[in-house]
Design a protein around this motif. Structure first.
Motif, PDB file in Angstrom:
ATOM      1  N   GLU A  97       0.839  -1.205   0.000  1.00  0.00           N
ATOM      2  CA  GLU A  97       0.000   0.000   0.000  1.00  0.00           C
ATOM      3  C   GLU A  97       0.874   1.255   0.000  1.00  0.00           C
ATOM      4  OE1 GLU A  97      -3.385   2.231  -0.239  1.00  0.00           O
ATOM      5  OE2 GLU A  97      -3.306   0.048  -0.310  1.00  0.00           O
ATOM      6  N   THR A 140       3.987   1.437  -1.093  1.00  0.00           N
ATOM      7  CA  THR A 140       4.653   1.487  -2.397  1.00  0.00           C
ATOM      8  C   THR A 140       3.710   2.071  -3.443  1.00  0.00           C
ATOM      9  OG1 THR A 140       6.004  -0.420  -1.834  1.00  0.00           O
ATOM     10  CG2 THR A 140       5.799   0.099  -4.177  1.00  0.00           C
ATOM     11  N   TYR A 141       2.445   1.655  -3.386  1.00  0.00           N
ATOM     12  CA  TYR A 141       1.446   2.168  -4.319  1.00  0.00           C
ATOM     13  C   TYR A 141       1.311   3.689  -4.179  1.00  0.00           C
ATOM     14  CZ  TYR A 141      -3.000   2.989  -6.623  1.00  0.00           C
ATOM     15  OH  TYR A 141      -3.992   3.480  -7.431  1.00  0.00           O
ATOM     16  N   LEU A 142       1.362   4.194  -2.938  1.00  0.00           N
ATOM     17  CA  LEU A 142       1.283   5.639  -2.731  1.00  0.00           C
ATOM     18  C   LEU A 142       2.420   6.362  -3.439  1.00  0.00           C
ATOM     19  CD1 LEU A 142       0.411   5.982   1.064  1.00  0.00           C
ATOM     20  CD2 LEU A 142      -1.075   6.464  -0.885  1.00  0.00           C
ATOM     21  N   TYR A 143       3.629   5.811  -3.309  1.00  0.00           N
ATOM     22  CA  TYR A 143       4.788   6.445  -3.936  1.00  0.00           C
ATOM     23  C   TYR A 143       4.719   6.365  -5.460  1.00  0.00           C
ATOM     24  CZ  TYR A 143       7.174   7.244   0.475  1.00  0.00           C
ATOM     25  OH  TYR A 143       7.520   7.703   1.713  1.00  0.00           O
ATOM     26  N   ILE A 144       4.105   5.303  -5.972  1.00  0.00           N
ATOM     27  CA  ILE A 144       3.954   5.171  -7.424  1.00  0.00           C
ATOM     28  C   ILE A 144       2.860   6.104  -7.924  1.00  0.00           C
ATOM     29  CG2 ILE A 144       3.168   3.597  -9.257  1.00  0.00           C
ATOM     30  CD1 ILE A 144       4.541   1.330  -7.639  1.00  0.00           C
ATOM     31  N   LYS A 145       1.771   6.170  -7.185  1.00  0.00           N
ATOM     32  CA  LYS A 145       0.593   6.938  -7.589  1.00  0.00           C
ATOM     33  C   LYS A 145       0.827   8.445  -7.539  1.00  0.00           C
ATOM     34  CE  LYS A 145      -3.331   7.580  -5.082  1.00  0.00           C
ATOM     35  NZ  LYS A 145      -4.452   7.195  -4.253  1.00  0.00           N
ATOM     36  N   MET A 146       1.604   8.882  -6.574  1.00  0.00           N
ATOM     37  CA  MET A 146       1.791  10.325  -6.432  1.00  0.00           C
ATOM     38  C   MET A 146       3.277  10.682  -6.395  1.00  0.00           C
ATOM     39  SD  MET A 146       0.380  10.748  -2.481  1.00  0.00           S
ATOM     40  CE  MET A 146      -1.324  10.444  -2.789  1.00  0.00           C
ATOM     41  N   ASP A 147       3.522  11.937  -6.495  1.00  0.00           N
ATOM     42  CA  ASP A 147       4.875  12.470  -6.380  1.00  0.00           C
ATOM     43  C   ASP A 147       5.457  12.081  -5.013  1.00  0.00           C
ATOM     44  OD1 ASP A 147       6.157  14.899  -4.897  1.00  0.00           O
ATOM     45  OD2 ASP A 147       6.662  15.281  -6.984  1.00  0.00           O
ATOM     46  N   GLN A 155       4.567  14.346  -2.196  1.00  0.00           N
ATOM     47  CA  GLN A 155       3.159  14.204  -1.814  1.00  0.00           C
ATOM     48  C   GLN A 155       2.960  12.960  -0.952  1.00  0.00           C
ATOM     49  OE1 GLN A 155       1.513  14.161  -5.800  1.00  0.00           O
ATOM     50  NE2 GLN A 155       0.415  16.066  -5.397  1.00  0.00           N
ATOM     51  N   ALA A 156       3.594  11.868  -1.326  1.00  0.00           N
ATOM     52  CA  ALA A 156       3.483  10.630  -0.559  1.00  0.00           C
ATOM     53  C   ALA A 156       4.066  10.823   0.842  1.00  0.00           C
ATOM     54  CB  ALA A 156       4.182   9.483  -1.282  1.00  0.00           C
ATOM     55  N   ARG A 158      -5.359   4.560   4.882  1.00  0.00           N
ATOM     56  CA  ARG A 158      -4.612   5.281   3.846  1.00  0.00           C
ATOM     57  C   ARG A 158      -3.153   4.870   3.771  1.00  0.00           C
ATOM     58  NH1 ARG A 158      -5.685  11.540   3.850  1.00  0.00           N
ATOM     59  NH2 ARG A 158      -5.756  11.317   1.603  1.00  0.00           N
TER      60      ARG A 158
END
Length: 126
Positions: free
Chosen positions: A19, A21-28, A31-32, A75
């Motif tokens: 989850e 890792t997905y945050l870092y991929i999904k956003m800058d 931002q993460a 989150r």
């Protein structure tokens, strides 16, 4: 002669790193990082608010604090913490004071190590 036993509770913390890792991929990256720091702060406030609300016998504030904890925990990959916060809410809705107390105690035991673990993971990423 009687022997008194003292129970030592411990909770295993699990952070869903997928989850995060997905945050870092999904956003800058920044931002993460901001989202994780904001979640850590919201969780810390929510845990303190939940404990205070319970001590004051304020179910409305306890429910609000547990909603905040659930949302923030989900989150950032703290699913177990989110489930326990939801369980506190269920106990409060059922007017089961004993279950609410026991589940809140579990939430507190799980909350602090979860914050430390999340902070550790965030520190590794920087």
């Amino acid at each position: 002669m009687s022997k008194v036993s003292q129970l030592q509770f411990s909770e295993v913390v699990h952070v869903d790193e997928d989850e995060l890792t997905y945050l870092y991929i999904k956003m800058d990256y920044r931002q993460a990082e901001r989202l994780i720091v904001d979640a850590i702060n919201a969780l810390a406030r929510g845990l303190a608010e939940a404990e205070a609300a319970y001590a004051e016998d304020n179910d409305k504030a306890l429910l609000a604090a547990c909603r905040k904890i659930t949302k923030s925990a989900q989150r950032v990959g703290l699913g177990k913490l989110a489930v326990v916060a939801r369980d506190v809410r269920v106990a409060v809705h059922q007017h089961n004071r004993h279950a609410a107390h026991a589940t809140l105690a579990r939430l507190m035991r799980l909350g602090e190590p979860s914050l430390r673990e999340l902070w550790q993971i965030k520190a590794i990423g920087t």
